[in-house]
Design a protein around this motif. Sequence first.
Motif, PDB file in Angstrom:
ATOM      1  N   ALA A 190       0.823  -1.206   0.000  1.00 36.22           N
ATOM      2  CA  ALA A 190       0.000   0.000   0.000  1.00 36.22           C
ATOM      3  C   ALA A 190       0.859   1.260   0.000  1.00 36.22           C
ATOM      4  N   ALA A 191       1.933   1.259   0.796  1.00 32.75           N
ATOM      5  CA  ALA A 191       2.823   2.422   0.828  1.00 32.75           C
ATOM      6  C   ALA A 191       3.536   2.611  -0.503  1.00 32.75           C
ATOM      7  N   GLU A 192       3.954   1.511  -1.096  1.00 29.97           N
ATOM      8  CA  GLU A 192       4.657   1.573  -2.369  1.00 29.97           C
ATOM      9  C   GLU A 192       3.761   2.148  -3.474  1.00 29.97           C
ATOM     10  N   SER A 193       2.485   1.845  -3.434  1.00 32.57           N
ATOM     11  CA  SER A 193       1.577   2.276  -4.500  1.00 32.57           C
ATOM     12  C   SER A 193       0.919   3.627  -4.225  1.00 32.57           C
ATOM     13  N   ASP A 194       1.067   4.165  -3.024  1.00 38.20           N
ATOM     14  CA  ASP A 194       0.400   5.420  -2.655  1.00 38.20           C
ATOM     15  C   ASP A 194       1.223   6.606  -3.151  1.00 38.20           C
ATOM     16  N   PRO A 195       0.672   7.450  -4.025  1.00 37.73           N
ATOM     17  CA  PRO A 195       1.461   8.562  -4.558  1.00 37.73           C
ATOM     18  C   PRO A 195       1.809   9.624  -3.517  1.00 37.73           C
ATOM     19  N   ASP A 196       1.130   9.600  -2.374  1.00 35.93           N
ATOM     20  CA  ASP A 196       1.424  10.588  -1.333  1.00 35.93           C
ATOM     21  C   ASP A 196       2.492  10.131  -0.351  1.00 35.93           C
ATOM     22  N   VAL A 197       2.954   8.896  -0.464  1.00 34.87           N
ATOM     23  CA  VAL A 197       4.006   8.370   0.417  1.00 34.87           C
ATOM     24  C   VAL A 197       5.349   8.495  -0.292  1.00 34.87           C
ATOM     25  N   ASP A 198       6.289   9.196   0.349  1.00 30.53           N
ATOM     26  CA  ASP A 198       7.630   9.362  -0.224  1.00 30.53           C
ATOM     27  C   ASP A 198       8.591   8.262   0.202  1.00 30.53           C
ATOM     28  N   TYR A 199       8.410   7.722   1.403  1.00 33.47           N
ATOM     29  CA  TYR A 199       9.244   6.633   1.895  1.00 33.47           C
ATOM     30  C   TYR A 199       8.433   5.855   2.911  1.00 33.47           C
ATOM     31  N   PHE A 200       8.895   4.671   3.250  1.00 33.75           N
ATOM     32  CA  PHE A 200       8.233   3.915   4.309  1.00 33.75           C
ATOM     33  C   PHE A 200       9.279   3.211   5.164  1.00 33.75           C
ATOM     34  N   CYS A 201       8.862   2.872   6.376  1.00 36.08           N
ATOM     35  CA  CYS A 201       9.701   2.122   7.307  1.00 36.08           C
ATOM     36  C   CYS A 201       9.105   0.737   7.488  1.00 36.08           C
ATOM     37  N   VAL A 202       9.951  -0.265   7.654  1.00 33.10           N
ATOM     38  CA  VAL A 202       9.531  -1.650   7.810  1.00 33.10           C
ATOM     39  C   VAL A 202      10.030  -2.160   9.161  1.00 33.10           C
ATOM     40  N   GLY A 203       9.106  -2.610   9.996  1.00 34.69           N
ATOM     41  CA  GLY A 203       9.516  -3.110  11.295  1.00 34.69           C
ATOM     42  C   GLY A 203       8.356  -3.158  12.282  1.00 34.69           C
TER      43      GLY A 203
END
Length: 227
Positions: A137-150
């Motif tokens: 979802a984060a990868e496909s969301d145009p409003d997300v610039d980066y994400f954290c995994v954990g």
Amino acid sequence: MTDAPPFAVASSASLSGAERRRRLADARLYVCTDARPGEDIAEFASAAFGGGVDIIQVRDKTIEAADEIAALTAVAAAARGHGAMFAVNDRADVAALVGADVFHIGQRDLTPGQARGLLGPDVLIGRSTHAVEQIDAAESDPDVDYFCVGPVWETPTKPGRDAVGIDVLRYAAAMATKPWFAIGGIAAGDRLDAVLAAGAERVVVVRAVTRADDPAAAARELRARLG
């Protein structure tokens, strides 16, 4: 009438969205800290940035907005002095007041679209993810610039949150086109080796730098491994 709090960074010091995204692409080491009550947060931030930290986020659920703004203003000044960036967690109103470079949200906070609507196109928006579906979802969301995994390992900074383990990092490494950071229980040594081996190129740390006797040296050691 009360004195106004020191709201912050002059607008002339603000970075463009393009410059923020360029710095994000180059970023490798991201530190989360509380407001460091009883200590000099400006001194800490300057040391950490000097050691190679790319982004510092103030995350402190125990303080009022005025104290959070004061802490962020000090971190912002240090960031500008070191060519780095600073981040606000959760509070879009505070992010707007201090001219944040980065605004970070969890799965139960504002949506990325809501945050973008409030903060505009130039603020970087990051999102926490804890499962492959959330990564997608984060990868496909145009409003997300980066994400954290954990969190990769259980950590006292996220009590009650189950560890996601290394395999989720491998998934992110295989599919992500956006910058992403491994987070949770990471420190120099075997754990850093494990996240790097899983394909992570960027990490978020807390205690590895915030509780180090020498934050600059701790940051330098981590940054040297991250490249």
